[in-house]
Design a protein around this motif. Structure first.
Motif, PDB file in Angstrom:
ATOM      1  N   HIS A 163      45.006  40.964  40.574  1.00  0.00           N
ATOM      2  CA  HIS A 163      43.595  40.934  40.969  1.00  0.00           C
ATOM      3  C   HIS A 163      43.022  42.347  40.899  1.00  0.00           C
ATOM      4  CE1 HIS A 163      45.725  42.000  44.622  1.00  0.00           C
ATOM      5  NE2 HIS A 163      44.589  42.410  45.168  1.00  0.00           N
ATOM      6  N   SER A 170      43.094  36.795  34.852  1.00  0.00           N
ATOM      7  CA  SER A 170      42.373  35.534  34.730  1.00  0.00           C
ATOM      8  C   SER A 170      40.893  35.821  34.471  1.00  0.00           C
ATOM      9  CB  SER A 170      42.545  34.691  35.997  1.00  0.00           C
ATOM     10  OG  SER A 170      41.732  35.186  37.035  1.00  0.00           O
ATOM     11  N   PRO A 183      38.143  34.456  35.787  1.00  0.00           N
ATOM     12  CA  PRO A 183      37.320  34.726  36.981  1.00  0.00           C
ATOM     13  C   PRO A 183      37.619  36.082  37.614  1.00  0.00           C
ATOM     14  CG  PRO A 183      38.861  32.891  37.370  1.00  0.00           C
ATOM     15  CD  PRO A 183      38.892  33.188  35.907  1.00  0.00           C
ATOM     16  N   GLU A 184      38.844  36.581  37.455  1.00  0.00           N
ATOM     17  CA  GLU A 184      39.163  37.879  38.043  1.00  0.00           C
ATOM     18  C   GLU A 184      38.473  39.010  37.285  1.00  0.00           C
ATOM     19  OE1 GLU A 184      40.444  37.835  40.883  1.00  0.00           O
ATOM     20  OE2 GLU A 184      40.388  40.014  41.137  1.00  0.00           O
ATOM     21  N   THR A 226      41.538  37.878  28.715  1.00  0.00           N
ATOM     22  CA  THR A 226      41.587  37.000  29.888  1.00  0.00           C
ATOM     23  C   THR A 226      42.311  35.699  29.559  1.00  0.00           C
ATOM     24  OG1 THR A 226      39.453  35.999  29.385  1.00  0.00           O
ATOM     25  CG2 THR A 226      39.435  37.953  30.805  1.00  0.00           C
ATOM     26  N   PRO A 285      43.018  30.352  34.710  1.00  0.00           N
ATOM     27  CA  PRO A 285      43.927  30.362  35.859  1.00  0.00           C
ATOM     28  C   PRO A 285      45.072  29.352  35.658  1.00  0.00           C
ATOM     29  CG  PRO A 285      41.663  30.408  36.625  1.00  0.00           C
ATOM     30  CD  PRO A 285      41.615  30.221  35.124  1.00  0.00           C
ATOM     31  N   ALA A 338      47.650  30.176  39.956  1.00  0.00           N
ATOM     32  CA  ALA A 338      46.348  30.410  40.606  1.00  0.00           C
ATOM     33  C   ALA A 338      46.519  30.453  42.124  1.00  0.00           C
ATOM     34  CB  ALA A 338      45.367  29.304  40.216  1.00  0.00           C
ATOM     35  N   PRO A 371      43.833  31.435  44.633  1.00  0.00           N
ATOM     36  CA  PRO A 371      42.488  31.914  44.984  1.00  0.00           C
ATOM     37  C   PRO A 371      42.305  32.125  46.481  1.00  0.00           C
ATOM     38  CG  PRO A 371      42.456  29.567  44.497  1.00  0.00           C
ATOM     39  CD  PRO A 371      43.858  30.041  44.205  1.00  0.00           C
ATOM     40  N   GLY A 388      39.786  35.102  41.304  1.00  0.00           N
ATOM     41  CA  GLY A 388      40.742  34.774  40.238  1.00  0.00           C
ATOM     42  C   GLY A 388      42.136  35.292  40.509  1.00  0.00           C
ATOM     43  N   SER A 428      45.831  35.865  40.895  1.00  0.00           N
ATOM     44  CA  SER A 428      46.910  35.151  40.213  1.00  0.00           C
ATOM     45  C   SER A 428      48.260  35.718  40.586  1.00  0.00           C
ATOM     46  CB  SER A 428      46.764  35.283  38.690  1.00  0.00           C
ATOM     47  OG  SER A 428      45.595  34.648  38.248  1.00  0.00           O
TER      48      SER A 428
END
Ligand SMILES: [Zn+2]
Length: 292
Positions: free
Chosen positions: A131, A157, A159-160, A182, A185, A197, A199, A204, A206
């Motif tokens: 992260h 990831s 979203p990260e 990227t 996840p 994943a 969260p 994101g 991981s």
């Protein structure tokens, strides 16, 4: 002009973090393990010393309750000391680093720990990021504001990557942007390593499961921070979790699973070298470091 500006911004971002968790200089260290046929090395970057002042661990609980949990496990009640450690994974044709520590600007010693493992920064082919917090991505940038691992692909990831660019370590983003790749996840990241994943800590966040034959090691990222408090009282909220409720839910679910399956883990904030098992203990859990 770009480099000096980026450097200044990076320093400011780290200063904000240092208020709650000041990194301490630690001696470089590299401790090798095996996961089946794969060699992994636990690497030290720094230590974080956190006051037991109700601001970080056990938010909403009296500090005396946090102190009681720590004392019951033979630890000082204040402050709480966390490791800041990373993992090196040697795979066929690849030299993989999982997370990068605070970095040279914050006196992180990861590059010296890597040297103790016989690896130079330009030999690293992949950096897997759990992260985008400064103690995990700060080391992607060297003391001159340049990419610390110039030949590596930086994997995290999707979203990260989004959240990193808006978070406390956003100043890292423009430096590494061209190297970032990227993944969705939970995707397989490369042969032998699959993302998990987790969260809550960040959108994101991981973990990574390293598998070889019948053995595996789960890198839990920041699912738990204190090997004592986070395991004894997984439902307690922690300042570091972006979504504190989801963070606690993920922690409770994962710890139950880790204990039930006797999954070997690497936890970068647990006492170095951070490899061992989560076991049930009273109403919660405890960390059982691997005997070496
Ligand atoms: Zn962390």
């Amino acid at each position: 002009m770009i480099r000096p500006l980026a450097s200044l911004a990076l320093g400011a971002a780290f200063a904000a973090v240092a208020v709650s968790a000041a990194p301490r200089v630690a001696a470089p260290a590299a401790t090798p393990f095996r996961v089946g046929a794969v060699e992994v090395v636990s690497l030290r970057d720094a230590k974080n010393v956190v006051a037991n002042d109700g601001q970080t661990f056990g938010i909403g609980h009296p500090t005396a309750d946090v102190a009681a949990v720590l004392r019951a496990r033979g630890a000082p009640a204040d402050p709480i000391t966390l490791g800041v450690d990373q993992l090196l994974v040697r795979l066929p044709g690849r030299v993989v680093l999982i997370d990068s520590g605070f970095g040279a600007k914050m006196n992180g010693v990861l590059v010296r720990s890597l040297a103790a493992a016989g690896v130079t920064p330009d030999q690293v082919t992949d950096v897997l990021i759990t992260h985008g917090h400064p103690d995990h991505v700060g080391g992607l940038v060297d003391a001159n504001g340049k990419p610390a691992f110039p030949r590596a692909t930086m994997r995290m990831s999707a979203p990260e990557w989004q959240s990193l660019q808006q978070g406390r370590a956003a100043a890292v983003a423009p430096v590494i942007k061209a190297q970032v790749k990227t993944f969705a996840p939970g995707a397989q990241v490369m042969p032998g390593i699959t993302a998990v994943a987790l969260p809550g800590h960040t959108p994101g966040h991981s973990g990574y499961r390293i598998s070889s034959g019948k053995q595996s090691l789960l890198v839990i990222g920041d699912t738990a921070h204190s090997a004592i408090v986070s395991l004894a009282e997984p439902a307690w909220r922690i300042q570091y979790d972006g979504d504190k409720q989801q963070g606690a839910r993920t922690r409770e679910r994962e710890l139950a699973q880790l204990a039930a399956t006797h999954q070997r883990i690497f936890a970068g904030h647990f006492p170095y070298p951070g490899i061992g098992y989560v076991v049930r203990s009273g109403a919660g859990y405890a960390f059982q470091p691997e005997q070496r």
